[in-house]
Design a protein around this motif. Structure first.
Motif, mmCIF file in Angstrom:
data_model
loop_
_atom_site.group_PDB
_atom_site.id
_atom_site.type_symbol
_atom_site.label_atom_id
_atom_site.label_comp_id
_atom_site.label_asym_id
_atom_site.label_seq_id
_atom_site.Cartn_x
_atom_site.Cartn_y
_atom_site.Cartn_z
ATOM 1 N N VAL A 1 76.629 40.771 -2.813
ATOM 2 C CA VAL A 1 75.761 40.443 -1.697
ATOM 3 C C VAL A 1 75.147 39.078 -1.939
ATOM 4 O O VAL A 1 75.278 38.163 -1.156
ATOM 5 N N TYR A 2 74.504 38.944 -3.096
ATOM 6 C CA TYR A 2 73.993 37.649 -3.498
ATOM 7 C C TYR A 2 74.847 37.159 -4.636
ATOM 8 O O TYR A 2 75.434 37.938 -5.365
ATOM 9 N N LEU B 1 87.509 34.194 12.055
ATOM 10 C CA LEU B 1 86.089 34.341 12.370
ATOM 11 C C LEU B 1 85.876 35.316 13.514
ATOM 12 O O LEU B 1 84.986 36.170 13.461
ATOM 13 N N ALA C 1 83.995 38.934 13.329
ATOM 14 C CA ALA C 1 82.820 39.215 14.149
ATOM 15 C C ALA C 1 83.001 40.540 14.879
ATOM 16 O O ALA C 1 82.117 41.397 14.871
ATOM 17 N N TYR D 1 81.113 44.486 13.963
ATOM 18 C CA TYR D 1 80.255 45.220 14.899
ATOM 19 C C TYR D 1 80.762 46.634 15.154
ATOM 20 O O TYR D 1 80.033 47.468 15.662
ATOM 21 N N ILE E 1 72.699 44.704 2.841
ATOM 22 C CA ILE E 1 71.663 44.144 3.696
ATOM 23 C C ILE E 1 72.369 43.722 4.975
ATOM 24 O O ILE E 1 73.426 43.090 4.912
ATOM 25 N N HIS F 1 73.712 41.853 8.331
ATOM 26 C CA HIS F 1 73.816 40.456 8.746
ATOM 27 C C HIS F 1 72.552 40.082 9.493
ATOM 28 O O HIS F 1 72.058 40.861 10.291
ATOM 29 N N THR F 2 72.051 38.904 9.255
ATOM 30 C CA THR F 2 70.862 38.525 9.992
ATOM 31 C C THR F 2 71.248 37.905 11.316
ATOM 32 O O THR F 2 72.241 37.206 11.433
ATOM 33 N N THR F 3 70.465 38.191 12.326
ATOM 34 C CA THR F 3 70.533 37.413 13.549
ATOM 35 C C THR F 3 69.112 36.977 13.799
ATOM 36 O O THR F 3 68.174 37.529 13.225
ATOM 37 N N SER F 4 68.946 36.005 14.650
ATOM 38 C CA SER F 4 67.591 35.492 14.820
ATOM 39 C C SER F 4 66.708 36.537 15.482
ATOM 40 O O SER F 4 65.499 36.424 15.491
ATOM 41 N N LEU F 5 67.317 37.596 16.021
ATOM 42 C CA LEU F 5 66.530 38.656 16.637
ATOM 43 C C LEU F 5 65.496 39.220 15.676
ATOM 44 O O LEU F 5 64.343 39.449 16.029
ATOM 45 N N HIS G 1 63.924 37.996 13.415
ATOM 46 C CA HIS G 1 62.760 37.175 13.158
ATOM 47 C C HIS G 1 61.768 37.221 14.315
ATOM 48 O O HIS G 1 60.682 36.712 14.217
ATOM 49 N N GLN G 2 62.172 37.798 15.436
ATOM 50 C CA GLN G 2 61.294 37.836 16.594
ATOM 51 C C GLN G 2 60.888 39.249 16.964
ATOM 52 O O GLN G 2 60.239 39.464 17.972
#
Lengths: 588, 588
Positions: free
Chosen positions: B193-194, B473, B477, B481, B502, B504-508, B510-511
C-alpha cells in the motif's frame, strides 16, 4: 441529483487530472514552438550578417544571447524571483509539508513561463524539465483552487493538495520528454520518501492525457511522418545490440559516471557558494546584479560562436541535434570502407556529423568529444548559476551521452570489424554506449533509478535495457555514497526548510547495538552520593544538563533524572555563601 | 577490521541481492527447460502414436495431461499444501505483517517448484508468474536466514525481512517475463500500500542481476541469434503504428476489458465458492480429492485434442507460440493480394497461422478467435481451481491478446487498404490491438497499471505506449469500481488474515461533512429527563448500547454517555418488581 452525486464522487477527479494533462500539453507545445523559433532566429540573423563581417556576426551572435538572458533575468527579477532556478528543490520541500505559498502563485507561473522561454531560446546549456515541474505544480495548485473553490483557510486540506501537486510534478516531467511512465516514476523518486500506491494512477492518468494531446497537436503542426515518434528515436535493431562480453564495460561507464556525477554536484555547490561568499564577486555582482548574467552569457556564447571555437563543439546545433548525433546507430570513427561507418548506415540528408569529424574527416572525434565534454561540464555549471529559470537535467543528459559516445568510439576502434558469432556480425555500437552514458550520468546527478525508464521512452527502444539498468544502478550506488543529489544540494544551498531524508537502509542498522552510540562511563548521581560527589560531577561535566539518578552505588538502578539547575540550587543552599554565613552565625 | 566493516556496511546487501537474482535466474532457466521438454514430450508421443489409431492418440494425449496434473497434485498435497495456487495473495498477506511461517519454508519451496514444473508441463492454461513470486520470496527468506544467521527469535527484525521479501517478489515477477522494471513496479503495486522510495533500488538491483544471468545462460544454451531478445519480441516499425483516430477504439477496448476482467474475477470466485459449498461437489471431490483434478484435466485436454476441437484453437500450440501469433505484425484476415497480409509480411518458415484460418483459409479467423476466447475464458477459471501450483496472469494475458486481435482484425476489415496521409499508408495493425488487449485485460484482472510496463518489456517495443496506457488506465478504473482484484478476491475466499486496503481517494472525501454519516434525530437522555422518558428511550431503541447524556432539554450540551446496562439497572431499581414491592410494603 444522482447524476450530480456521480459527478462529484467518480468523475470530478478524472476531469481535473485530464484538464491538468491537457493544459500542460498545450503549454509545453506552445513553449517548445516559441523556443524553437527563438533559437532559429539566432541562426537566421547569423546567416544574414555573417557574409559581411566576422566581428558584426560575432556581435549579433553574442548580443542575441545576452539580450535574451537579460530579458529573462529582468522578467524573473521583477515579476517573481521565485521563478529563478529549477523548481524541483522547492517542490520537494513543499511536498514534505512546508508551506511556501509564493512559489505556487499565478505571478510565479507567468514569470517562470516567460523567463524559461527566453532563457531556453538563448540556446545556453539549460534544461526545461525542472522548471516545467514547477510550472505544472503551479497549474495543479491553481486548478485545485478553481475546481474546489476553496481559497485556503480552514477548509484547505493538506493531503488533497499534496496529491494534486504530486500529479502536477509527474505531468511536468512527462511533458518535457513525452515520457509518461518515466515521468511519473521520476517525480515520485525525486520528490517523495514514502509513496501511496493507491494514488499511483493519478500521475499516470494525467501524464497519459498530456501525452495524448501533445501527440495530436504535433500531428497537426508537423508533417504526418513524425506523428508519434519518441523524443530522440533511436534505430538500433531489436536484437543483439550488445554482447554479454560488453556488460563489464557498461558497468565501468556506470562507475565513472557515478564519480563524475558527484564531482558535478560538488563543483556546482562550490561555485554557488563561492559567488555568494567571495568578497569581490559579492561586491560587483550583487550591487550591479545584471552584470553577472551579461558576463556569463557573453562568455558562454563566445565559446559557441560558430566561426570560432564553436565549430569544434557543434556550436550551431541545439540539444535535439546533438543528441541525435550521439545516439545515431553508426560509428563516427569508422573509416568510410567500414560497413558500420556513418556514411553507409545513414542518409546524409537527415544527418550530419561533420562538426565532430571535420568536413573531410580531418579532426579526430576523440579530441572534439573530449574538448566538448570538459568545456560543456563547466559551462553547464556556470549557466545553472544564472538568475533565470533553468533546469539541469538536459545538460547533464547531453554530457553523459557525449561521454558514452567517447567510450563507445574507443571500443569500436579496438574491434572495428565487429565480433563474428555463428554467421552474425556483432558490431560495437557507440550509440548504445551514448544512451548508457546519458542514463548513468543523469542517474548519478539526480540520484534516481527511474531515469532509465525516461531514457527508454526518449529513445523509443528497449533493446538496451540491460546495459542501461546496470550502469544506472552502479552510478546511483557510487553517487549516493559520495554526494547528495543535485536537488538536495540546492536545498542545502538555499537553506530551504526541509526535513532530511531517511537514510537508505542496509542490514547493518538492524544489527546495531545501543552500546555503539551510548557513551561510557556514565556520570550519575546516587541517592547515597555526598555533596562533594555532586559538586565534583557538576564541575567536571559542564555540558551535561541533566544527570541520571540511581538508587545506590552498588545496584545502579535508575530511579530518574535531575537537572543541573536543581542540583546547583541544592548545592548552593548547602554550601553557598548564605549557608556558610548561617552556619557561622549558629556556631558563634 | 576496516575491510570487514566495509563489507558489513556497504557490500553485504548488494551481494545478498545479487545472489537472490542469480539463484532465481538459474531456477527460472532450469524450470523453463524442464517445462519445455515436458510439453514437447506430449507432442512427440502424440506424433508417435497418431498414425496408428485416433483413440490411442486420444488416450495418450489425455493420459499425459492427467498424469502430470495428478503427480503435481499429489506432490503438492503430501509435501506442502501451502504450494497450491498462485502465492501472490499469501505474499500480500505476509508483507502486511501477518506471520504465515509455513508459507516460507524449504518444504513449501520444493513442493512449489516440482508441482509447478509438472502442472505447467501439462500445457493446461496456467501461468508461472504468481507461483514464481512465491518461490522467489521463499528463496529470499531462506537466504536472509543463511546470510544473517538469525533463526527467528527475538533478534528477528520484521522490517528487514519485509524488505528482503519485497525484493524477492520483484525478482519473481521480473524472472518470469525477463521484465526487470515492470516486475519491480508490478510487485510493488500488487503487494504494497505504502512504499518506501529509499528501498526502490533493492528490487531493481536484484531484478537486473537476475535478467543479466538469465540472458547469459540463454546465450550459451540457444543459438547466438536469439541472445538478447524480449520474451515475445514484436516487430512493429518504431513510428506510426497507430493513428490518433484509432485512440477511441483503444479506449473502448480498455472499457470492455474492464468489464470482462471484473466478470472474470466474479466468476472465478463464484466457481470456487460453489465447489466448496455445493453438497454434491463437496461429497464427491472432498472425499475422493484426486477425482477432481482427473476430471478437470480430462475435460480440458479433451477440448484441446489436436484432431478434434483443438484444431480450431491452436490445440497443439503453447502460450509462447499463441502469443507470437497474436502479436504478429500482419493481418490474419487480409486477402493474399493485400500488402499487409501475413503471407507478404512474414516468412512462413518461422510462422504459421493456419490453425486460425485453416489450411486453405477456409475458417474465418473471427469465428475461431471468438470460440477460442469464450472456451478459454472458462477453461482458465476451471484450471485455476485445481489443487496444484498455478498462476493466473498468463492465461489472462492470452485471453486479452485474443480479444485485442479480434477487434483489430475487425477494424482492419473495415479499412483493408489502410489510410493514406501524405505519401505514407497507415495500415490498421491488429497486432497492436492484441498488445493493447492483453495489457488492458491483465490490468483489469490484477488492478495494476504497471502491467503496461511489463507489456513493453515483453514485446521489447515502446511504439504502442500511448494506446496501451490509455486502455490500461480505463480498464483499471472500470474494474476497480466493480470488483476487487483477483488477488484480493482469493484473499477473501481463503479467509486470509488481511488488513483491508485503504480506499482510493477522491476529492469527495475531503469535502464530506460529518452530518452525512450521522443519524438524526438523535436519541438522548437529559439530566432532567423523567424515568418514563428513559424507559421509553430504552424500549424504542433496542440496538443502541449507550445513550448520550445532555445537560438539559434546552441547551442539549453533551456531558457524557451512559450505557444501556446502567440505565436498565437504574430503571429496574426504581420501577422493577422489587421496588414496587418495597413501595407497596411502605404504603401498607
Amino acid at each position: 441529483d444522482t447524476i450530480k452525486n456521480f459527478f462529484r464522487t467518480v468523475i470530478r477527479d478524472w476531469i481535473f487530472l485530464a484538464l491538468l494533462g491537457f493544459i500542460m500539453a498545450a503549454l509545453s507545445f506552445g513553449m517548445d514552438y516559441a523556443i524553437l523559433n527563438l533559437q532559429n532566429g539566432q541562426m537566421s540573423l547569423f546567416d544574414l550578417v555573417s557574409p559581411y563581417h566576422v566581428t558584426l556576426a560575432y556581435l549579433v551572435w553574442v548580443g542575441y544571447v545576452v539580450g535574451l538572458i537579460l530579458l529573462s533575468a529582468v522578467c524573473a527579477h521583477y515579476i517573481a524571483p521565485q521563478a529563478i532556478g529549477s523548481g524541483i528543490p522547492e517542490m520537494k520541500t513543499i511536498l514534505r509539508g512546508v508551506i511556501l505559498k509564493e512559489y505556487l502563485s499565478v505571478r510565479t507561473l507567468i514569470s517562470k513561463m516567460v523567463g524559461l522561454t527566453l532563457s531556453l531560446g538563448s540556446g545556453l546549456p539549460m534544461g526545461k524539465e525542472g522548471p516545467f515541474v514547477h510550472v505544472a505544480s503551479v497549474v495543479a495548485s491553481q486548478l485545485t483552487r478553481l475546481v474546489h473553490g476553496s481559497s485556503g483557510g480552514i477548509f484547505e486540506n493538506e493531503s488533497r493538495s499534496g496529491e494534486m501537486l504530486a500529479a502536477g510534478c509527474a505531468v511536468g516531467v512527462a511533458c518535457t520528454f513525452s515520457a509518461p511512465i518515466g515521468g511519473v516514476l521520476f517525480s515520485i523518486e525525486v520528490t517523495s520518501v514514502y509513496f501511496a500506491v493507491r494514488n499511483y494512477w493519478r500521475g499516470f492518468f494525467a501524464a497519459t492525457c498530456s501525452a495524448t494531446l501533445f501527440r495530436i497537436l504535433k500531428m497537426f503542426s508537423v508533417s504526418a511522418a513524425v506523428t508519434v515518434e519518441a523524443h530522440y528515436q533511436t534505430n538500433f535493431p531489436p536484437q543483439n545490440v550488445f554482447l554479454p562480453q560488453e556488460l563489464p564495460i557498461f558497468a565501468l561507464i556506470g562507475l565513472i559516471c557515478g564519480f563524475a556525477g558527484s564531482l558535478f554536484v560538488y563543483l556546482h555547490r562550490r561555485t554557488v557558494l563561492f559567488l555568494r561568499r567571495n568578497f569581490i564577486a559579492k561586491m560587483i555582482f550583487q550591487k550591479y546584479w545584471l552584470l553577472y548574467p551579461i558576463f556569463i552569457a557573453t562568455f558562454i556564447s563566445s565559446l559557441s560562436f560558430p566561426i570560432g571555437l564553436g565549430k569544434f563543439m557543434g556550436g550551431q546545433e541545439r540539444f535535439s541535434h546533438t543528441m541525435k548525433e550521439f545516439f545515431v546507430n553508426c560509428a563516427w570513427s569508422a573509416p568510410t570502407n567500414n560497413s558500420y561507418s556513418c556514411g553507409n548506415m545513414t542518409s546524409s540528408s537527415d544527418f550530419d556529423i561533420t562538426h565532430w569529424t571535420g568536413e573531410t574527416g580531418n579532426y579526430s572525434p576523440f579530441v572534439t568529444l573530449a574538448v566538448f565534454q570538459s568545456v560543456y561540464f563547466f559551462l553547464s555549471i556556470l549557466a545553472s548559476t544564472l538568475p533565470v529559470p533553468s533546469g539541469i537535467f538536459m545538460p547533464v543528459f547531453v554530457l553523459g551521452a557525449a561521454f558514452g559516445r567517447l567510450v563507445g568510439e574507443g571500443v569500436f576502434t579496438l574491434y572495428p570489424g565487429g565480433y563474428l558469432s555463428g554467421d552474425i556480425i556483432f558490431f560495437i555500437r557507440p550509440g548504445v554506449y551514448a544512451v548508457v552514458g546519458a542514463a548513468a550520468f543523469c542517474g548519478a546527478v539526480t540520484h534516481t533509478v527511474s531515469v532509465a525508464v525516461i531514457v527508454f521512452e526518449i529513445t523509443g527502444q528497449l533493446c538496451h535495457l540491460l546495459p542501461v539498468m546496470i550502469a544506472v544502478l552502479i552510478a546511483n550506488a557510487v553517487a549516493s555514497y559520495l554526494q547528495p543529489s543535485i536537488y538536495d544540494s540546492i536545498i542545502r544551498i538555499k537553506n530551504l526548510p526541509y526535513l532530511p531524508d531517511i537514510p537508505h537502509t542496509t542490514s547493518l542498522y538492524h544489527q546495531m547495538l545501543i552500546e555503539q552510540f551510548m557513551i561510557s562511563p556514565v556520570v550519575f548521581i546516587a541517592k547515597d552520593s555526598t555533596i562533594g560527589d555532586v559538586k565534583k560531577s557538576l564541575e567536571s561535566k559542564k555540558r551535561i544538563r541533566a544527570f541520571p539518578l540511581v538508587e545506590n552505588l552498588e545496584s545502579l538502578a535508575l530511579v530518574g533524572s535531575i537537572s543541573r539547575g536543581q542540583l546547583q540550587r541544592y548545592v548552593e543552599a548547602q554550601l553557598g555563601t548564605k549557608a556558610r554565613f548561617a552556619e557561622a552565625t549558629r556556631r558563634v
